[in-house]
Design a protein around this motif. Structure first.
Motif, PDB file in Angstrom:
ATOM      1  N   VAL A   1       7.918  16.423   7.638  1.00 21.84           N
ATOM      2  CA  VAL A   1       7.638  15.013   7.893  1.00 21.84           C
ATOM      3  C   VAL A   1       6.634  14.928   9.029  1.00 21.84           C
ATOM      4  CG1 VAL A   1       9.775  13.951   7.035  1.00 21.84           C
ATOM      5  CG2 VAL A   1       9.669  14.779   9.374  1.00 21.84           C
TER       6      VAL A   1
ATOM      7  N   GLY B   1      14.359  17.263  -1.635  1.00 20.97           N
ATOM      8  CA  GLY B   1      15.667  17.938  -1.678  1.00 20.97           C
ATOM      9  C   GLY B   1      15.706  19.056  -2.706  1.00 20.97           C
TER      10      GLY B   1
ATOM     11  N   GLY C   1       7.470   2.062  -0.494  1.00 17.52           N
ATOM     12  CA  GLY C   1       6.726   1.053  -1.243  1.00 17.52           C
ATOM     13  C   GLY C   1       7.561   0.485  -2.380  1.00 17.52           C
TER      14      GLY C   1
ATOM     15  N   ASN D   1      17.720  14.379  -1.665  1.00 13.90           N
ATOM     16  CA  ASN D   1      18.755  14.135  -0.662  1.00 13.90           C
ATOM     17  C   ASN D   1      18.573  12.691  -0.176  1.00 13.90           C
ATOM     18  OD1 ASN D   1      19.389  15.720   2.592  1.00 13.90           O
ATOM     19  ND2 ASN D   1      20.592  14.283   1.395  1.00 13.90           N
TER      20      ASN D   1
ATOM     21  N   VAL E   1      -0.341  -0.696  -4.735  1.00  5.96           N
ATOM     22  CA  VAL E   1      -1.532   0.131  -4.964  1.00  5.96           C
ATOM     23  C   VAL E   1      -1.246   1.543  -4.450  1.00  5.96           C
ATOM     24  CG1 VAL E   1      -3.185  -1.766  -4.951  1.00  5.96           C
ATOM     25  CG2 VAL E   1      -2.662  -0.612  -2.800  1.00  5.96           C
TER      26      VAL E   1
ATOM     27  N   GLY F   1       8.706   2.778   6.178  1.00  2.71           N
ATOM     28  CA  GLY F   1       8.653   4.212   5.877  1.00  2.71           C
ATOM     29  C   GLY F   1       7.975   5.056   6.934  1.00  2.71           C
TER      30      GLY F   1
ATOM     31  N   ILE G   1       0.860  -1.196   0.000  1.00  2.17           N
ATOM     32  CA  ILE G   1       0.000   0.000   0.000  1.00  2.17           C
ATOM     33  C   ILE G   1       0.887   1.234   0.000  1.00  2.17           C
ATOM     34  CG2 ILE G   1      -1.852   1.229   1.204  1.00  2.17           C
ATOM     35  CD1 ILE G   1      -2.590  -1.460   2.528  1.00  2.17           C
TER      36      ILE G   1
ATOM     37  N   GLY H   1       2.663   3.947  -3.294  1.00  2.52           N
ATOM     38  CA  GLY H   1       3.659   3.979  -4.371  1.00  2.52           C
ATOM     39  C   GLY H   1       4.655   5.093  -4.146  1.00  2.52           C
ATOM     40  N   GLY H   2       5.243   5.117  -2.941  1.00  2.06           N
ATOM     41  CA  GLY H   2       6.251   6.127  -2.607  1.00  2.06           C
ATOM     42  C   GLY H   2       7.609   5.461  -2.423  1.00  2.06           C
TER      43      GLY H   2
HETATM   44  C1  LIG Z   1       8.834  18.588  -0.079  1.00  6.36           C
HETATM   45  C2  LIG Z   1       9.513  17.476   0.651  1.00  6.36           C
HETATM   46  C3  LIG Z   1      10.855  17.271   0.439  1.00  6.36           C
HETATM   47  C4  LIG Z   1      11.522  16.238   1.110  1.00  6.36           C
HETATM   48  N1  LIG Z   1      12.854  16.064   0.880  1.00  6.36           N
HETATM   49  C5  LIG Z   1      13.499  15.064   1.516  1.00  6.36           C
HETATM   50  C6  LIG Z   1      14.870  14.800   1.233  1.00  6.36           C
HETATM   51  O1  LIG Z   1      15.492  15.424   0.359  1.00  6.36           O
HETATM   52  N2  LIG Z   1      15.497  13.817   1.944  1.00  6.36           N
HETATM   53  C7  LIG Z   1      14.817  13.055   2.887  1.00  6.36           C
HETATM   54  O2  LIG Z   1      15.436  12.183   3.495  1.00  6.36           O
HETATM   55  N3  LIG Z   1      13.503  13.243   3.124  1.00  6.36           N
HETATM   56  C8  LIG Z   1      12.830  14.213   2.455  1.00  6.36           C
HETATM   57  N4  LIG Z   1      11.501  14.390   2.697  1.00  6.36           N
HETATM   58  C9  LIG Z   1      10.792  13.394   3.523  1.00  6.36           C
HETATM   59  C10 LIG Z   1      10.562  12.125   2.640  1.00  6.36           C
HETATM   60  O3  LIG Z   1      10.036  12.525   1.401  1.00  6.36           O
HETATM   61  C11 LIG Z   1       9.607  11.138   3.312  1.00  6.36           C
HETATM   62  O4  LIG Z   1      10.066  10.842   4.601  1.00  6.36           O
HETATM   63  C12 LIG Z   1       9.524   9.845   2.472  1.00  6.36           C
HETATM   64  O5  LIG Z   1       8.978  10.139   1.219  1.00  6.36           O
HETATM   65  C13 LIG Z   1       8.702   8.782   3.180  1.00  6.36           C
HETATM   66  O6  LIG Z   1       8.525   7.704   2.288  1.00  6.36           O
HETATM   67  P1  LIG Z   1       7.203   6.811   2.367  1.00  6.36           P
HETATM   68  O7  LIG Z   1       7.268   5.881   1.214  1.00  6.36           O
HETATM   69  O8  LIG Z   1       7.046   6.282   3.722  1.00  6.36           O
HETATM   70  O9  LIG Z   1       6.022   7.839   2.142  1.00  6.36           O
HETATM   71  P2  LIG Z   1       5.611   8.619   0.788  1.00  6.36           P
HETATM   72  O10 LIG Z   1       6.817   8.890  -0.035  1.00  6.36           O
HETATM   73  O11 LIG Z   1       4.784   9.752   1.252  1.00  6.36           O
HETATM   74  O12 LIG Z   1       4.699   7.573  -0.010  1.00  6.36           O
HETATM   75  C14 LIG Z   1       3.463   7.112   0.517  1.00  6.36           C
HETATM   76  C15 LIG Z   1       2.516   6.869  -0.636  1.00  6.36           C
HETATM   77  O13 LIG Z   1       1.355   6.209  -0.155  1.00  6.36           O
HETATM   78  C16 LIG Z   1       0.214   6.746  -0.776  1.00  6.36           C
HETATM   79  N5  LIG Z   1      -0.965   6.478   0.074  1.00  6.36           N
HETATM   80  C17 LIG Z   1      -1.298   7.096   1.230  1.00  6.36           C
HETATM   81  N6  LIG Z   1      -2.439   6.567   1.728  1.00  6.36           N
HETATM   82  C18 LIG Z   1      -2.829   5.599   0.868  1.00  6.36           C
HETATM   83  C19 LIG Z   1      -3.943   4.711   0.829  1.00  6.36           C
HETATM   84  N7  LIG Z   1      -4.876   4.716   1.794  1.00  6.36           N
HETATM   85  N8  LIG Z   1      -4.050   3.853  -0.222  1.00  6.36           N
HETATM   86  C20 LIG Z   1      -3.106   3.830  -1.203  1.00  6.36           C
HETATM   87  N9  LIG Z   1      -2.032   4.655  -1.207  1.00  6.36           N
HETATM   88  C21 LIG Z   1      -1.889   5.523  -0.189  1.00  6.36           C
HETATM   89  C22 LIG Z   1       0.557   8.209  -0.927  1.00  6.36           C
HETATM   90  O14 LIG Z   1      -0.235   8.821  -1.938  1.00  6.36           O
HETATM   91  C23 LIG Z   1       2.042   8.151  -1.307  1.00  6.36           C
HETATM   92  O15 LIG Z   1       2.252   8.082  -2.674  1.00  6.36           O
HETATM   93  C24 LIG Z   1      10.810  15.403   2.024  1.00  6.36           C
HETATM   94  C25 LIG Z   1       9.447  15.615   2.235  1.00  6.36           C
HETATM   95  C26 LIG Z   1       8.787  16.630   1.554  1.00  6.36           C
HETATM   96  C27 LIG Z   1       7.327  16.832   1.789  1.00  6.36           C
END
Ligand SMILES: Cc1cc2nc3c(=O)[nH]c(=O)nc-3n(C[C@H](O)[C@H](O)[C@H](O)COP(=O)(O)OP(=O)(O)OC[C@H]3O[C@@H](n4cnc5c(N)ncnc54)[C@H](O)[C@@H]3O)c2cc1C
Length: 418
Positions: A359, A55, A22, A60, A41, A386, A16, A18-19
């Protein structure tokens, strides 16, 4: 739409989100277990949206910190939980992982690591190509609304138009701004730490110091009086308030306490680190006796590192006039000047996002998770990775490193157990 009308998709693993986490989970799992069908998904139309904008568009990726113990110190939440995982997958592994895929990382002076290409597109394309190569299926516009543990061997996730049935589920849905957005986890009966934002700058509405916008001082100590949190580092005055590494660090380490204070608190700044209010007063008295006829607006040597405009701001705050010499300055003014130099109290109210980067402090509580496999203790077929976990780091590449580490371990956990 009634449940029976929804499509049923059968797969082995459903991820769940696509970040960052995931995709990293999916690719690592596919490499170890090409026999498994993997589906990601994603609720939006955009994949890897945060990686793309991260970044400042350069991504970054991680931070040049190679000692697992030291690495944990950059996480206001999760430092204990991450120690074991960092022994398994840390900065060295991240660098190697990308190198294996022809992506070299470079280190900047402050330790942040970026792709040599200087664009996040390199990382996004790498993930998309790897996912394609490994036949990872992706369903966009699929927002998970409910998760069901059928018998600890089969799980169902339900979206608006389809239901996915799988042998394992990975929760990699990132940080959620509001607790209500985590409603879909309700059936799992997990302890969730209510989310609040982390990584922000301090607003000083209408405070005269903001007229000094653009000024910075390389070494300062900043303390939040109400929470007692204190950090040293460069401080930048902006048109809305205070920014810079020390402020961002404070915002992260005091994130929950500042939220509870409704973002009304007092910041105390020491602009002259070698002194405190008492010792600087003695220095000022000595200057007064030695340089009685010298104009006060000529900065004394101890203040050489301060911008002239900041020094003049402090003199004005003590009602010391432009042409005043040290002999004109009375005890009360000396007291005010000493306080401005070493214990300047500035009331703050509100916060501003730092370069749109933020965050979430909060998420699934660490005690719900077995960090050796990233499985939920209550639901062994459900893995997490994550920012959805109550783990977050300061700015500098630490949040992605936590995502890579937890995703790698979740992938390994599934590869070994399924
Ligand atoms: C502008 C910005 C810049 C950043 N720059 C940095 C950086 O340079 N270096 C760094 O270390 N960190 C950075 N961060 C923090 C970093 O981006 C996050 O900590 C990281 O993306 C977390 O990864 P994740 O896969 O857990 O979450 P995400 O990357 O947020 O991915 C989660 C995904 O799940 C999807 N989702 C949510 N709920 C559901 C659901 N119910 N059903 C299906 N899909 C769902 C979301 O749409 C999203 O696509 C930044 C954050 C921001 C906002």
């Amino acid at each position: 739409m009634a449940e029976e009308q929804k499509n049923l998709i059968e797969t082995d693993i459903v991820i769940i989100g696509g970040g960052a986490a995931g995709f990293f989970t999916a690719i690592n799992l596919a490499e170890q277990r090409p026999d498994l069908r993997i589906l990601i998904v994603e609720k939006t139309l955009l994949l890897l949206a945060k990686v793309q904008i991260s970044g400042g568009g350069r991504c970054n990726v991680t931070h040049a910190c190679f000692d697992p113990q030291k690495l944990t110190s950059y996480y206001p939440r999760g430092h204990k939980e991450l120690l074991g995982p960092f022994h398994i997958f840390n900065t060295n592994h991240t660098i190697e992982w990308f190198k294996k895929r022809n992506i070299e990382l470079k280190t900047e002076a402050d330790g942040r690591m970026f792709p040599v290409s200087n664009t996040s597109e390199t990382i996004v394309q790498c993930f998309l190509q790897e996912a394609q190569k490994q036949n990872i299926r992706i369903e966009k516009k699929f927002e998970v609304q409910e998760i069901r543990n059928l018998n600890h061997k089969t799980y169902e996730i339900e979206g608006r138009y389809a239901i996915v049935r799988a042998k394992a589920v990975v929760l990699a849905a990132g940080g959620h701004a509001k607790e209500s957005q985590l409603e879909y986890l309700k059936t799992l009966n997990l302890e969730i730490v209510p989310p609040v934002p982390s990584l922000f700058t301090f607003n000083l509405p209408q405070h005269p110091i903001t007229q000094l916008m653009g000024l910075s001082v390389a070494e300062t100590e900043i303390k939040i009086l109400e929470t007692k949190d204190v950090f040293r580092g460069p401080l930048l005055i902006t048109h809305w308030g205070l920014s810079g590494p020390a402020v961002l660090k404070l915002s992260a380490f005091a994130a929950r306490k500042l939220h509870d204070l409704e973002y009304r608190y007092t910041v105390r700044v020491n602009w002259c680190l070698e002194y405190n209010e008492e010792s600087i007063r003695q220095v000022l008295m000595q200057i007064k006796s030695e340089y009685a006829y010298k104009k006060a607006n000529q900065k004394p040597s101890f203040a050489a590192h301060l911008p002239q405009r900041l020094w003049e701001y402090m003199l004005q705050s003590a009602e010391i006039k432009d042409g005043d010499t040290w002999q004109n300055i009375n005890n009360k003014q000396m007291g005010i000047l000493s306080k401005s130099l070493c214990a300047m109290d500035i009331p703050a109210q509100g916060k501003t996002t730092f370069k749109e980067e933020f965050v979430t402090c909060g998420g699934i509580k660490g005690k719900e998770i077995d960090f050796k496999t990233m499985q939920l203790k209550k639901h062994p077929g459900i893995f997490v990775a994550g920012e959805i976990i109550n783990i977050d780091g300061i700015t500098g590449g630490f949040n992605f490193q936590a995502a890579w580490t937890t995703a790698y371990i979740a992938a390994k956990g599934m590869a070994d157990t399924l």
